[in-house]
Design an enzyme around this catalytic site. Structure first.
Site, PDB file in Angstrom:
ATOM      1  N   HIS A 197       0.830  -1.208   0.000  1.00 45.16           N
ATOM      2  CA  HIS A 197       0.000   0.000   0.000  1.00 45.16           C
ATOM      3  C   HIS A 197       0.863   1.255   0.000  1.00 45.16           C
ATOM      4  O   HIS A 197       0.903   1.988  -0.980  1.00 45.16           O
ATOM      5  CB  HIS A 197      -0.921  -0.025   1.222  1.00 45.16           C
ATOM      6  CG  HIS A 197      -1.936   1.074   1.262  1.00 45.16           C
ATOM      7  ND1 HIS A 197      -2.212   1.903   0.197  1.00 45.16           N
ATOM      8  CD2 HIS A 197      -2.769   1.484   2.266  1.00 45.16           C
ATOM      9  CE1 HIS A 197      -3.163   2.759   0.534  1.00 45.16           C
ATOM     10  NE2 HIS A 197      -3.506   2.540   1.786  1.00 45.16           N
TER      11      HIS A 197
ATOM     12  N   ASP B 234       3.338   6.533  -7.387  1.00 45.54           N
ATOM     13  CA  ASP B 234       4.596   6.167  -6.733  1.00 45.54           C
ATOM     14  C   ASP B 234       5.802   6.215  -7.668  1.00 45.54           C
ATOM     15  O   ASP B 234       6.941   6.181  -7.200  1.00 45.54           O
ATOM     16  CB  ASP B 234       4.487   4.752  -6.146  1.00 45.54           C
ATOM     17  CG  ASP B 234       3.394   4.644  -5.113  1.00 45.54           C
ATOM     18  OD1 ASP B 234       3.424   5.431  -4.160  1.00 45.54           O
ATOM     19  OD2 ASP B 234       2.505   3.778  -5.255  1.00 45.54           O
TER      20      ASP B 234
ATOM     21  N   HIS C 238      -2.357   0.084 -11.488  1.00 43.94           N
ATOM     22  CA  HIS C 238      -3.107   0.498 -10.305  1.00 43.94           C
ATOM     23  C   HIS C 238      -4.413  -0.281 -10.262  1.00 43.94           C
ATOM     24  O   HIS C 238      -4.969  -0.623 -11.308  1.00 43.94           O
ATOM     25  CB  HIS C 238      -3.390   2.008 -10.363  1.00 43.94           C
ATOM     26  CG  HIS C 238      -3.856   2.601  -9.076  1.00 43.94           C
ATOM     27  ND1 HIS C 238      -5.163   2.541  -8.662  1.00 43.94           N
ATOM     28  CD2 HIS C 238      -3.180   3.263  -8.097  1.00 43.94           C
ATOM     29  CE1 HIS C 238      -5.274   3.145  -7.492  1.00 43.94           C
ATOM     30  NE2 HIS C 238      -4.086   3.584  -7.126  1.00 43.94           N
TER      31      HIS C 238
END
EC number: 2.3.3.16
Length: 516
Positions: A329, A424, A368
């Site tokens: 996460h 990210d 994702h």
């Protein structure tokens, strides 16, 4: 020094003017090049001008096991009530259908008005505002207000809001002592989880288990906890960072913006006149905006799950931060840095791409659960990287990242699977360039996400459909067995059992002594 104590009216007014001036100053510090670079991306977020057409009706289900037909109501949002499926049975001993949905891939346990995501179009909106517009024009504290209360604040509301947060930015000395008592190499996320949980002990006035389960019906009580947590989160995070660096904690400043104050606590070294670089503070503020909310992700779901029991908000958010601590996460940007370092140079990208396609290598920062298009946050972050590099120097890994993105987005393997850079992919490079150690990256995710957690906590308290969360299960175990004394049991050779628990040499030394 900010405290939870009241200030005199004259000081209150003076402080409000100070924080308002700091806010307006911070908002104007964004260089024109950054604003223009983000402008192009605002168009994509506006592609869907009108909301999707809402059509309600009924769904007819034919059970081929029995030949029976059932009518199930479909809401305007395209949902059915899971409990409506319980009436589909094969007989009196059948308890009805259940939805088996590991990971909640297609289960909506809440209705929410906080954030909207269209993963196919790459859209993210906070309360209807495109994330690109907020990143370009707003501040984190202003966005936190938006998430919490549904609208952007007026000038006076913003001043009151910033003052409330600043007023609650100091943490109890006892909590500082707890942090200082932790190992010098304690992971900052472990410190943050522990400190958030400990806040419950320091604020018993906010605990429904001690003050009654109707405590949070009071708007005043709720608002105070919201200001407390948003105010104290960066102070706790800074204390964790300084503990890792072997330095004493620094008191927050009341004359700086939210992001400036955080950097001040990290870098001032006790110099009360120190001011962080305003451009770096603005970059951090934008990153905080981008990470503030993302609907029902793992940690937000954990927060709502815990809150449904009526537990105090500090414990609920401690659980959420604990979920964020998980590498699947909150730790993905650290994995991206490791991947880019292993690739090393642009020349090694073709070999790496082939390794990914052959399932010999793993590509972090792509793909994702929700987005099947370019993550809108990643577009903004990529531009921010150049802003940071212009101040602190260029990270050579950015060339690898850009080339890897280009190679992947031109390769049918990734395009067909709708694998695009996520939030990210570039954020770790920015954090590293700003001097943050990798173990602190997830903390930089957690600080701004407090706003999202609290917005969902607040929304759940007002939702008439909120119930204590208690999912069903599909039982797959033994049906019925009877107790047999230990000396009569025959344990199958392949039965699961306790493995070898390692014993330290210190324990072996102790056990070798007499009198044990």
């Amino acid at each position: 020094m900010p405290t939870d104590m009241e200030l005199s009216p004259s000081n209150v007014a003076r402080h409000r003017l100070a924080v308002l001036a700091a806010h307006l100053s911070a908002a104007s510090l964004e260089p024109p090049v950054m604003a223009s670079s983000l402008e192009a991306h605002c168009v994509s977020a506006q592609t869907m001008v009108a909301p999707p057409e809402l059509v309600k009706g009924t769904l007819t289900i034919v059970d081929e096991r029995t030949g029976k037909r059932y009518q199930v109501q479909v809401s305007e949002e395209g949902t059915i009530k899971a409990t409506d499926l319980k009436k589909i049975t094969t007989g009196p001993n059948d308890k009805g259908l259940k939805l088996y949905d590991p990971g909640y891939l297609n289960t909506a346990p809440v209705r929410s008005s906080i954030s909207y995501i269209d993963g196919d179009l790459g859209i993210l909106r906070y309360r209807g505002y495109p994330i690109e517009e907020l990143a370009e024009s707003s501040t984190y504290v202003e966005v936190a207000y938006l998430l919490m209360y549904g609208n952007l604040p007026s000038q006076s509301q913003l001043a009151d809001w910033e003052f409330a947060i600043s007023q609650h930015s100091a943490v109890p000395q006892g909590l500082v002592d707890i942090i200082q008592a932790m190992p010098h190499d304690a992971h900052p996320m472990g410190v943050l989880v522990s400190a958030m949980s400990a806040l419950s002990v320091f604020h018993p006035d906010a605990n429904p288990a001690l003050r009654g389960q109707d405590l949070y019906k009071s708007k005043q009580v709720r608002d105070k906890q919201i200001a407390r947590i948003i105010g104290k989160a960066p102070t706790i995070a800074a204390a964790a960072y300084l503990r890792l660096a072997g330095r004493p904690p620094v008191l927050p400043s009341s004359n700086l913006s939210y992001s400036e104050n955080f950097l001040y606590m990290l870098d001032s070294l006790g110099n009360r006149s120190y001011k962080p670089n305003p451009r770096l503070a603005r970059v951090l503020d934008i990153l905080f905006i981008l990470h503030a909310e993302h609907e029902m992700n793992c940690s937000t779901s954990a927060a709502r799950h815990l809150a449904s029991s009526g537990v105090d908000v500090f414990t609920a958010l401690s659980g959420a931060v604990g979920a964020l601590y998980g590498p699947l996460h909150g730790g993905a940007n650290e994995a991206v840095l490791k991947m880019l370092s292993e690739i090393g140079t642009v020349n090694n990208i073709p070999e790496f791409i082939e390794g990914v396609k052959n399932r010999k290598r793993k590509m972090s920062g792509f793909g994702h659960r929700v987005y099947k298009n370019y993550d809108p946050r990643a577009k903004v972050i990529r531009k921010l990287a150049e802003e940071v590099f212009s101040i602190v120097g260029r990270d050579p890994l950015i060339e690898v990242a850009v080339a890897l993105e280009k190679a992947a987005l031109s390769d049918e393997y990734f395009v067909k699977r709708k694998l695009y850079p996520n939030v990210d992919f570039y954020s770790g490079l920015i954090y590293r360039a700003m001097g943050f150690p990798p173990e602190f990256f997830t903390v930089l995710f957690a600080i701004p996400r407090m706003a999202g957690y609290l917005a969902h906590w607040r929304e759940s308290l007002d939702d008439p459909d909120t119930k204590i969360i208690r999912p069903q299960q599909v039982y797959t175990g033994e049906w019925l067995r009877h107790y047999i004394p230990p000396n009569e049991r025959l344990v199958p050779a392949k039965a699961d059992r306790l493995g070898q628990v390692s014993v330290s040499n210190a324990s072996k030394r102790r056990l070798s002594g007499s009198g044990i």
